[in-house]
Scaffold this active site. Structure first.
Site, PDB file in Angstrom:
ATOM      1  N   HIS A  54     -54.485 -67.806  85.891  1.00  0.00           N
ATOM      2  CA  HIS A  54     -54.277 -67.574  87.322  1.00  0.00           C
ATOM      3  C   HIS A  54     -54.183 -68.887  88.088  1.00  0.00           C
ATOM      4  O   HIS A  54     -54.304 -68.906  89.304  1.00  0.00           O
ATOM      5  CB  HIS A  54     -55.408 -66.694  87.867  1.00  0.00           C
ATOM      6  CG  HIS A  54     -55.435 -65.358  87.201  1.00  0.00           C
ATOM      7  ND1 HIS A  54     -54.900 -64.224  87.769  1.00  0.00           N
ATOM      8  CD2 HIS A  54     -55.880 -64.987  85.969  1.00  0.00           C
ATOM      9  CE1 HIS A  54     -55.040 -63.211  86.929  1.00  0.00           C
ATOM     10  NE2 HIS A  54     -55.629 -63.654  85.827  1.00  0.00           N
ATOM     11  N   GLU A  78     -57.453 -90.942  73.559  1.00  0.00           N
ATOM     12  CA  GLU A  78     -57.842 -92.332  73.321  1.00  0.00           C
ATOM     13  C   GLU A  78     -57.330 -92.820  71.964  1.00  0.00           C
ATOM     14  O   GLU A  78     -57.128 -94.013  71.760  1.00  0.00           O
ATOM     15  CB  GLU A  78     -59.372 -92.459  73.392  1.00  0.00           C
ATOM     16  CG  GLU A  78     -59.832 -93.789  73.916  1.00  0.00           C
ATOM     17  CD  GLU A  78     -61.302 -93.817  74.316  1.00  0.00           C
ATOM     18  OE1 GLU A  78     -61.607 -94.383  75.374  1.00  0.00           O
ATOM     19  OE2 GLU A  78     -62.146 -93.277  73.587  1.00  0.00           O
ATOM     20  N   LYS A  86     -62.131-102.205  83.244  1.00  0.00           N
ATOM     21  CA  LYS A  86     -63.460-102.832  83.213  1.00  0.00           C
ATOM     22  C   LYS A  86     -63.371-104.270  83.692  1.00  0.00           C
ATOM     23  O   LYS A  86     -64.205-104.722  84.479  1.00  0.00           O
ATOM     24  CB  LYS A  86     -64.017-102.840  81.778  1.00  0.00           C
ATOM     25  CG  LYS A  86     -64.399-101.489  81.250  1.00  0.00           C
ATOM     26  CD  LYS A  86     -65.063-101.653  79.892  1.00  0.00           C
ATOM     27  CE  LYS A  86     -65.115-100.358  79.148  1.00  0.00           C
ATOM     28  NZ  LYS A  86     -65.475-100.510  77.756  1.00  0.00           N
TER      29      LYS A  86
HETATM   30  O1  PA5 Z   1     -64.362 -93.588  71.574  1.00  0.00           O
HETATM   31  C1  PA5 Z   1     -64.820 -94.624  71.999  1.00  0.00           C
HETATM   32  O2  PA5 Z   1     -65.026 -95.620  71.288  1.00  0.00           O
HETATM   33  C2  PA5 Z   1     -65.237 -94.749  73.455  1.00  0.00           C
HETATM   34  O3  PA5 Z   1     -64.918 -93.607  74.180  1.00  0.00           O
HETATM   35  C3  PA5 Z   1     -66.726 -94.991  73.557  1.00  0.00           C
HETATM   36  O4  PA5 Z   1     -67.419 -93.932  72.962  1.00  0.00           O
HETATM   37  C4  PA5 Z   1     -67.178 -95.145  75.015  1.00  0.00           C
HETATM   38  O5  PA5 Z   1     -66.440 -96.142  75.653  1.00  0.00           O
HETATM   39  C5  PA5 Z   1     -68.653 -95.495  75.082  1.00  0.00           C
HETATM   40  O6  PA5 Z   1     -68.925 -96.667  74.384  1.00  0.00           O
HETATM   41  P1  PA5 Z   1     -70.378 -97.079  73.977  1.00  0.00           P
HETATM   42  O7  PA5 Z   1     -70.928 -96.062  73.065  1.00  0.00           O
HETATM   43  O8  PA5 Z   1     -70.225 -98.411  73.318  1.00  0.00           O
HETATM   44  O9  PA5 Z   1     -71.191 -97.168  75.245  1.00  0.00           O
END
Ligand code: PA5
Length: 453
Positions: A310, A289, A424
Site C-alpha cells: 500500500h 557495502e 568520516k
Molecule cells: O561491514 C563492515 O565492516 C562495517 O559496516 C562495520 O561493521 C562498521 O563500520 C562498524 O565497524 P566497527 O565494528 O569497526 O566499529
C-alpha cells in the site's frame, strides 16, 4: 528436515535459459576461487567455516561467561553500528514477540541498541530509561575506534559509573573487539571488562555468526546453538562439491548477476513478517557495502508486505522497469489464528470465515508475485519452512555465501568498504579532530553558517 529453497523460475524470460546455463561455469569457478582463497579480499574469508570450526566452543564460552550478566540486567544495551549491530538486531527482532515493547518475556532482559546514530534525542531518551532499570552494556566494534559507538559508549560508561560506581560499572560491560588492536581492546584489557574477540579474518558485515551476533542473541534468551546448526547445514549445502544448479547460494548469485547484466539494477527484498524489517536492513548492508564499488553494483532495497503493497506496491507494479524482486517467504507461522464467522456478515468477509490468516497472506503473496511478474518484474523466491533460530542460521549463511560469489561475479572485492571513509574524513575535519587540520582548512569554507553548536 527441510532446508531453505530457492526458486528462480520467474527470472525467465527476462534472462534466457541458455544465458543461465552459460553463467554456471563462471559461477562455479567463482565459488571454487573463494574456497581456495584465490579472490580479492581473501584475507577476510574466515566466515566461510567459522560456525563449523568454532561454533561449538564459542557457544560454550558464551553460555559459561554470560549467564551472570543476564541475571543482573533488566536491559542490555548493545552498542555498535553497521556489521556490529545489524545482524543481532535482525535475529532478535525476527524471533521476538511482535509486541516485545511490552516486555512479555520476563525471564530474559530486554535488548536495546545504541551507537548506530548520532541523535542527541535518542541517547537522552535511552538514559531516561536506564535511570530506572538495571542494565549491562555490550560494546561491539571490530576496529574499536568507530565514532558513533565510541561516543555512545563514553556516555553509557559515564552513566554506569555514576549509577553503580567504577568497579561495578566495569563488571557490567562486555566488549567485543579485535583480539589485540584498537582503543576498545586496550580499554577492555586495562579495565578488566568481560570480552570476546572478532576474528581478524572476518569483516563486520560477515560477523553475525561470531561473538558479534551470538552474544546479544544469547543475552536475549534465544538459542545460539540452533543458529549455528542452521549455518553449518547451509555450509554443507553450498560447498563447491555440490553441483552448481543445486547450490542455492551459487544460483541466487548467478540469477541476480544475470538480471543485472540485463539492466535490472535494483533488487527489492520482500519480507512478509513484521519482525523481519531489520532482516531487510541487515541484508541491505551485506549486499550494499559488499557490491557497491567502482560505479557498479545492484542497489539493494527492501519492503515488508503486505504493509508496503500500500506504499511501494504501485511503483513495483508500474514504475520504471529497472528492478527485480526477491521474496523471502516463511511457509508456516509459529501461531494459529482463524477468521471467525459472523452471522450478519456486515463486513462481507464471510467468504474468509474459517480460513487462517496465513492462508490469506499466502494468497496475497502469490497474487503479488503473479502481478509483478506480469508487470515486468523478474521474481526470485527464497522459502524457509518456519521462522526460528535454525532457519535464520541457514538464511544468514546462504546470503553471506551468495554475496561473496555475487561480488566476485560482479568483479569487485566484496570484503572491503573504501567508500565509507569519505564522510568520516569530512566529519573529522569539520570537528577539528587532531590530525585533520589540513582537510579542515580545505573543507571549512564550504559549510559556512552550518552546525553552529
Ligand atoms: O561491514 C563492515 O565492516 C562495517 O559496516 C562495520 O561493521 C562498521 O563500520 C562498524 O565497524 P566497527 O565494528 O569497526 O566499529
Amino acid at each position: 528436515m527441510e532446508d531453505l529453497k530457492l526458486n528462480i523460475s520467474n527470472v525467465f524470460p527476462f534472462v534466457s535459459e541458455s544465458e543461465v546455463e552459460l553463467m554456471k561455469e563462471e559461477t562455479r569457478g567463482s565459488l571454487e576461487d573463494i574456497h581456495k582463497g584465490e579472490v580479492k579480499g581473501s584475507e577476510y574469508l574466515g566466515w566461510i567455516d567459522f560456525s563449523s570450526v568454532h561454533g561449538e566452543k564459542l557457544s560454550a564460552e558464551i553460555e559459561e561467561t554470560l549467564e551472570p550478566f543476564r541475571e543482573k540486567a533488566e536491559v542490555i544495551v548493545v552498542t555498535g553500528i553497521g556489521g556490529s549491530y545489524l545482524g543481532s538486531r535482525a535475529i532478535i527482532d525476527s524471533l521476538s514477540h511482535c509486541f516485545e515493547v511490552f516486555a512479555l518475556r520476563n525471564d530474559s532482559p530486554k535488548v536495546v541498541f545504541a551507537g548506530h546514530n548520532l541523535s542527541e534525542d535518542y541517547l537522552s531518551g535511552l538514559l531516561d530509561i536506564l535511570n530506572e532499570k538495571s542494565y549491562v552494556v555490550v560494546v561491539i566494534s571490530k576496529s574499536g575506534t568507530t565514532t558513533e559507538p565510541a561516543v555512545a559508549f563514553r556516555i553509557l560508561r559515564n552513566h554506569l559509573k555514576i549509577k553503580y560506581g567504577k568497579r561495578e560499572a566495569n563488571r557490567r560491560i562486555i566488549a567485543i573487539t579485535d583480539p589485540s588492536k584498537g582503543a576498545l581492546r586496550k580499554m577492555a584489557d586495562e579495565e578488566g571488562f568481560a570480552s570476546f574477540s572478532v576474528p581478524g579474518n572476518v569483516g563486520g558485515r560477515f560477523s553475525v555468526l561470531t561473538a558479534v551476533g551470538l552474544v546479544p542473541v544469547f543475552l536475549s534468551g534465544f538459542r545460539i546453538r540452533r543458529l549455528i546448526e542452521g549455518a553449518c547445514r547451509m555450509e554443507e549445502l553450498t560447498t563447491p562439491l555440490v553441483d552448481c544448479a543445486e547450490n542455492p547460494s551459487a544460483m541466487y548469485a548467478l540469477a541476480r548477476n544475470a538480471l543485472y547484466r540485463k539492466g535490472k539494477k535494483i533488487e527489492v527484498l520482500a519480507t512478509n513478517h513484521p519482525g523481519m524489517i531489520y532482516f531487510g536492513e541487515w541484508w541491505k548492508q551485506l549486499f550494499g557495502e559488499s557490491e557497491g564499488k567502482g560505479e557498479k553494483g545492484i542497489f539493494p532495497a527492501s519492503v515488508n508486505y503486505t504493509a508496503d503493497l500500500h506504499s511501494m506496491g504501485q511503483y513495483l507494479q508500474d514504475g520504471e522497469r529497472h528492478l527485480f524482486e526477491t521474496f523471502l517467504t516463511i511457509n508456516s507461522p509459529g501461531r494459529r489464528l482463524m477468521i471467525p464467522h459472523e452471522e450478519d456478515d456486515s463486513d462481507e468477509l464471510n467468504y474468509l470465515a474459517g480460513k487462517r490468516i496465513s492462508r490469506v497472506q499466502k494468497m496475497a503473496e502469490s497474487g503479488t508475485i503473479i502481478a509483478h511478474y506480469d508487470g515486468g518484474v523478474p521474481v526470485l523466491q527464497i522459502e524457509i519452512p518456519s521462522l526460528d533460530e535454525y532457519y535464520l542460521g541457514q538464511l544468514i549463511y546462504f546470503f553471506e555465501k551468495a554475496c561473496a560469489v555475487s561480488g566476485i561475479l560482479l568483479g569487485v572485492n566484496p570484503f572491503d568498504q573504501p567508500g565509507v571513509e569519505d564522510y568520516k574524513n569530512n566529519m573529522f575535519a569539520l570537528l577539528n579532530k587532531p590530525g585533520f587540520e589540513k582537510a579542515s582548512q580545505n573543507i571549512a569554507g564550504r559549510f559556512k553558517g552550518r552546525g553552529s553548536h
